[in-house]
Write a protein that holds these residues in place. Structure first.
Motif, short mmCIF file in Angstrom:
data_model
loop_
_atom_site.label_atom_id
_atom_site.label_comp_id
_atom_site.label_asym_id
_atom_site.label_seq_id
_atom_site.Cartn_x
_atom_site.Cartn_y
_atom_site.Cartn_z
N THR A 34 0.77 -1.25 0.15
CA THR A 34 -0.11 -0.05 -0.05
C THR A 34 0.95 1.38 0.08
O THR A 34 0.66 2.28 -0.62
N GLY A 35 2.12 1.19 0.74
CA GLY A 35 3.03 2.24 0.85
C GLY A 35 3.44 2.63 -0.57
O GLY A 35 3.76 3.76 -0.83
N VAL A 36 3.86 1.68 -1.37
CA VAL A 36 4.59 1.61 -2.60
C VAL A 36 3.65 2.16 -3.45
O VAL A 36 3.69 3.10 -4.29
N LYS A 37 2.35 1.69 -3.64
CA LYS A 37 1.10 2.32 -4.39
C LYS A 37 0.91 3.71 -4.19
O LYS A 37 0.80 4.36 -4.99
N VAL A 38 0.82 4.14 -3.07
CA VAL A 38 0.60 5.49 -2.50
C VAL A 38 1.61 6.53 -3.26
O VAL A 38 1.52 7.44 -3.86
N ALA A 40 3.93 5.70 -5.54
CA ALA A 40 3.79 5.88 -7.08
C ALA A 40 2.92 6.61 -7.65
O ALA A 40 3.07 7.37 -8.40
N LYS A 41 1.60 6.51 -6.86
CA LYS A 41 0.51 7.64 -7.46
C LYS A 41 0.98 9.00 -7.29
O LYS A 41 0.85 9.84 -8.17
N THR A 42 1.70 9.17 -6.05
CA THR A 42 2.08 10.70 -5.73
C THR A 42 3.24 11.00 -6.75
O THR A 42 3.16 12.07 -7.46
N VAL A 43 4.06 10.20 -6.99
CA VAL A 43 5.18 10.67 -8.09
C VAL A 43 4.50 10.73 -9.47
O VAL A 43 5.07 11.75 -10.18
N GLY A 44 3.81 10.04 -9.91
CA GLY A 44 3.18 10.16 -11.04
C GLY A 44 2.11 11.37 -11.10
O GLY A 44 2.13 12.25 -12.23
N ALA A 45 1.58 11.95 -10.01
CA ALA A 45 0.83 13.20 -10.09
C ALA A 45 1.87 14.31 -10.15
O ALA A 45 1.57 15.32 -10.78
N VAL A 46 3.04 14.41 -9.30
CA VAL A 46 3.92 15.36 -9.60
C VAL A 46 4.48 15.36 -10.74
O VAL A 46 4.49 16.62 -11.44
N ALA A 47 4.71 14.27 -11.41
CA ALA A 47 5.27 14.28 -12.62
C ALA A 47 4.55 14.94 -13.74
O ALA A 47 4.91 15.60 -14.74
N ASP A 48 3.15 14.77 -13.91
CA ASP A 48 2.07 15.12 -14.58
C ASP A 48 1.99 16.56 -14.38
O ASP A 48 1.68 17.39 -15.45
N ALA A 49 2.06 17.13 -13.19
CA ALA A 49 2.07 18.43 -12.91
C ALA A 49 3.25 19.33 -13.39
O ALA A 49 3.11 20.59 -13.93
N VAL A 50 4.35 18.57 -13.40
CA VAL A 50 5.67 19.41 -13.79
C VAL A 50 5.93 19.16 -15.12
O VAL A 50 6.27 20.45 -16.01
N ILE A 51 5.57 18.12 -15.73
CA ILE A 51 5.91 17.90 -17.18
C ILE A 51 4.83 18.36 -18.08
O ILE A 51 3.89 17.98 -18.17
N PRO A 52 5.10 19.27 -18.90
CA PRO A 52 4.19 19.87 -19.86
C PRO A 52 3.57 18.91 -20.79
O PRO A 52 4.43 17.94 -21.58
N ASP A 53 2.42 18.80 -21.36
CA ASP A 53 1.93 18.09 -22.36
C ASP A 53 2.75 18.51 -23.71
O ASP A 53 2.90 19.73 -23.95
N ASP A 54 2.71 17.51 -24.82
CA ASP A 54 3.35 18.05 -25.91
C ASP A 54 2.28 18.65 -27.00
O ASP A 54 2.30 19.07 -27.99
N GLU A 55 0.94 18.79 -26.49
CA GLU A 55 -0.14 18.97 -27.20
C GLU A 55 -0.03 20.64 -27.64
O GLU A 55 0.29 21.24 -26.68
N ASP A 56 -0.50 20.95 -28.78
CA ASP A 56 -0.65 22.35 -29.24
C ASP A 56 -1.81 22.92 -28.73
O ASP A 56 -3.03 22.47 -28.83
N GLU A 57 -1.80 24.14 -27.88
CA GLU A 57 -2.76 24.74 -27.61
C GLU A 57 -3.32 25.71 -28.54
O GLU A 57 -2.74 26.28 -29.02
#
Length: 58
Positions: A34-38, A40-57
């Motif tokens: 459970t600790g590893v799962k939490v 991993a989800k936290t690291v994934g959320a931080v990575a999604d927030a920091v790394i911008p998408d490649d989509e053109d706006e």
């Protein structure tokens, strides 16, 4: 007859001890998973927030 009864009691006690050990180990593995799962989800959320998408706006 007493020797047989004593050996049977010891054998049963060892079986119950084995079950208790398995239960404790199972609980520890569940907590660790459970600790590893939490984490991993936290690291994934931080990575999604920091790394911008490649989509053109547009």
């Amino acid at each position: 007859m007493k020797l047989l009864r004593t050996l049977l009691m010891i054998a049963l006690a060892l079986c119950l001890t084995g079950c208790a050990v398995v239960t404790v180990v199972d609980a520890a593995v569940t907590v660790a998973a459970t600790g590893v799962k939490v984490a991993a989800k936290t690291v994934g959320a931080v990575a999604d927030a920091v790394i911008p998408d490649d989509e053109d706006e547009e």
